[in-house]
Design an enzyme around this catalytic site. Structure first.
Site, PDB file in Angstrom:
ATOM      1  N   ARG A  46      61.779  18.934 -16.656  1.00  0.00           N
ATOM      2  CA  ARG A  46      62.367  19.992 -17.238  1.00  0.00           C
ATOM      3  C   ARG A  46      61.644  20.659 -18.301  1.00  0.00           C
ATOM      4  NH1 ARG A  46      64.745  19.147 -22.610  1.00  0.00           N
ATOM      5  NH2 ARG A  46      66.573  20.361 -23.001  1.00  0.00           N
ATOM      6  N   ASN A  73      48.135   6.382 -10.887  1.00  0.00           N
ATOM      7  CA  ASN A  73      46.799   6.441 -10.337  1.00  0.00           C
ATOM      8  C   ASN A  73      46.755   6.970  -8.889  1.00  0.00           C
ATOM      9  OD1 ASN A  73      44.246   4.747  -9.856  1.00  0.00           O
ATOM     10  ND2 ASN A  73      44.670   3.956 -11.896  1.00  0.00           N
ATOM     11  N   ASP A  92      53.892   1.554 -15.725  1.00  0.00           N
ATOM     12  CA  ASP A  92      52.626   0.470 -16.008  1.00  0.00           C
ATOM     13  C   ASP A  92      51.535   0.720 -17.188  1.00  0.00           C
ATOM     14  OD1 ASP A  92      53.465  -0.842 -13.769  1.00  0.00           O
ATOM     15  OD2 ASP A  92      51.801  -0.145 -12.295  1.00  0.00           O
TER      16      ASP A  92
HETATM   17  O1  F6P Z   1      53.033   1.518 -10.222  1.00  0.00           O
HETATM   18  C1  F6P Z   1      54.391   1.193 -10.768  1.00  0.00           C
HETATM   19  C2  F6P Z   1      55.082   0.000 -10.092  1.00  0.00           C
HETATM   20  O2  F6P Z   1      56.140  -0.384 -10.735  1.00  0.00           O
HETATM   21  C3  F6P Z   1      54.146  -1.259 -10.153  1.00  0.00           C
HETATM   22  O3  F6P Z   1      54.229  -2.054 -11.356  1.00  0.00           O
HETATM   23  C4  F6P Z   1      54.602  -2.034  -8.916  1.00  0.00           C
HETATM   24  O4  F6P Z   1      53.833  -3.016  -8.574  1.00  0.00           O
HETATM   25  C5  F6P Z   1      54.749  -0.906  -7.788  1.00  0.00           C
HETATM   26  O5  F6P Z   1      55.137   0.166  -8.580  1.00  0.00           O
HETATM   27  C6  F6P Z   1      55.980  -1.410  -7.046  1.00  0.00           C
HETATM   28  O6  F6P Z   1      56.044  -0.415  -6.143  1.00  0.00           O
HETATM   29  P1  F6P Z   1      56.786   0.007  -4.842  1.00  0.00           P
HETATM   30  O7  F6P Z   1      58.140  -1.408  -4.870  1.00  0.00           O
HETATM   31  O8  F6P Z   1      57.812   1.194  -5.114  1.00  0.00           O
HETATM   32  O9  F6P Z   1      56.258   0.080  -3.796  1.00  0.00           O
END
Ligand code: F6P
Length: 324
Positions: free
Chosen positions: A21, A103, A128
């Site tokens: 937004r 990242n 994170d």
């Molecule tokens: O990067 C965020 C995050 O929530 C991490 O803490 C976790 O390991 C990951 O994404 C899990 O991602 P997904 O289940 O969406 O692949």
């Protein structure tokens, strides 16, 4: 610069909508045509791009998830995929990008910028909090509060039954959620990927607590801890202590990624979104907008990806001292 597109990528985070937004309205305020790319880099490749006006971001500041949807694109990791994405952006006349993500998102943005030089500014959106260049990322505060609410509830039942609970929170490479929710929830032990907590130490801390008449104990485990996931750690400990401790495990999982953002996350996201679009207009490129010591700063993607963001030693020390 006339046409700017915004996208969200990687794991969603509460506050991404508030950020979208702010970017869209900030861009329109400064006379830009704003576009939204659906499903991150996948939508960039497939051409899922739509015009966004002020009303298209009405009534979303309070909503969790991302109205632009999110994805992790394998195709964008290939040169052919990125060429397709570039061609799509050119066919829409896009001359600037705002990327909201973590990242992986900025790793993609860095490679893409080096190949095609489309000015790009990032906003840190991940629960994170593992990105160098900002004190806090969008979604982290909400995720911590969600975990905390769960920890408080578990504490009630743990206390009633004199139990030890291992509670797993998210954080593949980072213990930020674990440490903050652990301190807030009065955890006896917090296990994070950044430092090694030997199982021997976990057992002795739990036993000592019992000797000091503790009726319940909470161990918060970040999913990326080197001793394994919470169920695995709990199993190993059960084998060593037998029935001396009554152990249970709860994995909080994706519940931490959902829900309406806290006030803190809405404000952070709004500030970063406006900072990102105004930075792009002022010539910033290949950088992430962040807030450090309450100041808006821009950090090269390469640093946000590569430089570590360690957990402050004081926080780990505090868990130990405050749980005696
Ligand atoms: O990067 C965020 C995050 O929530 C991490 O803490 C976790 O390991 C990951 O994404 C899990 O991602 P997904 O289940 O969406 O692949």
């Amino acid at each position: 610069m006339k046409k700017v597109a915004i996208f969200t990528s990687g794991g969603d985070a509460p506050g991404m909508n508030a950020c979208i937004r702010a970017v869209v309205r900030g861009g329109i305020y400064h006379g830009l045509d704003m576009y939204g790319i659906v499903r991150g880099y996948s939508g960039m490749i497939s051409g899922d791009i739509k015009k966004m006006d002020s009303r298209s971001v009405s009534n979303i500041v309070q909503r969790g998830g991302t109205v632009l949807k999110s994805a992790r694109s394998m195709e964008f990791m290939t040169p052919e995929g990125r060429k397709k994405a570039y061609d799509t952006l050119m066919s829409h006349g896009i001359d600037g990008l705002i990327a909201i993500g973590g990242n992986g998102t900025f790793t993609g943005a860095e490679v893409f910028f080096n190949e095609y030089q489309i000015p790009t500014v990032g906003c840190p959106g991940t629960i994170d909090n593992d990105l160098y260049g900002t004190d806090y990322t969008i979604g982290f505060d909400t995720a911590v509060n969600t975990s905390l609410e769960a920890i408080d509830k578990i504490r009630d039942t743990a206390d009633s039954h004199d139990r030890v609970f291992f509670i797993e929170v998210m954080g593949r490479d980072s213990g930020y959620i674990a440490i903050q929710s652990g301190i807030g929830g009065g955890a006896e032990i917090v296990m994070v990927p950044e430092t090694h907590t030997p199982l021997k130490k976990v057992i002795s801390t739990l036993k000592d607590g019992w000797k000091r008449s503790k009726s319940s104990s909470i161990v918060v485990v970040a999913e990326g801890d080197e001793e394994g996931h919470a169920p695995e750690i709990a199993e190993k400990i059960k084998k060593q202590v037998g029935d001396k401790l009554d152990i249970r495990v709860t994995t909080l999982g994706h519940i931490q990624r959902g829900g309406g953002p806290t006030a803190y996350d809405r404000i952070l996201a709004s500030r970063l979104g406006l900072g990102a679009i105004e930075g792009l207009i002022n010539g910033e490129k290949n950088v992430m907008a962040g807030i450090v010591n309450n100041n808006l700063v821009y950090t090269p993607f390469i640093d946000t990806i590569q430089r570590p963001k360690p957990i402050h030693e004081d926080l780990l020390r505090m868990v130990h001292i405050l749980s005696i």
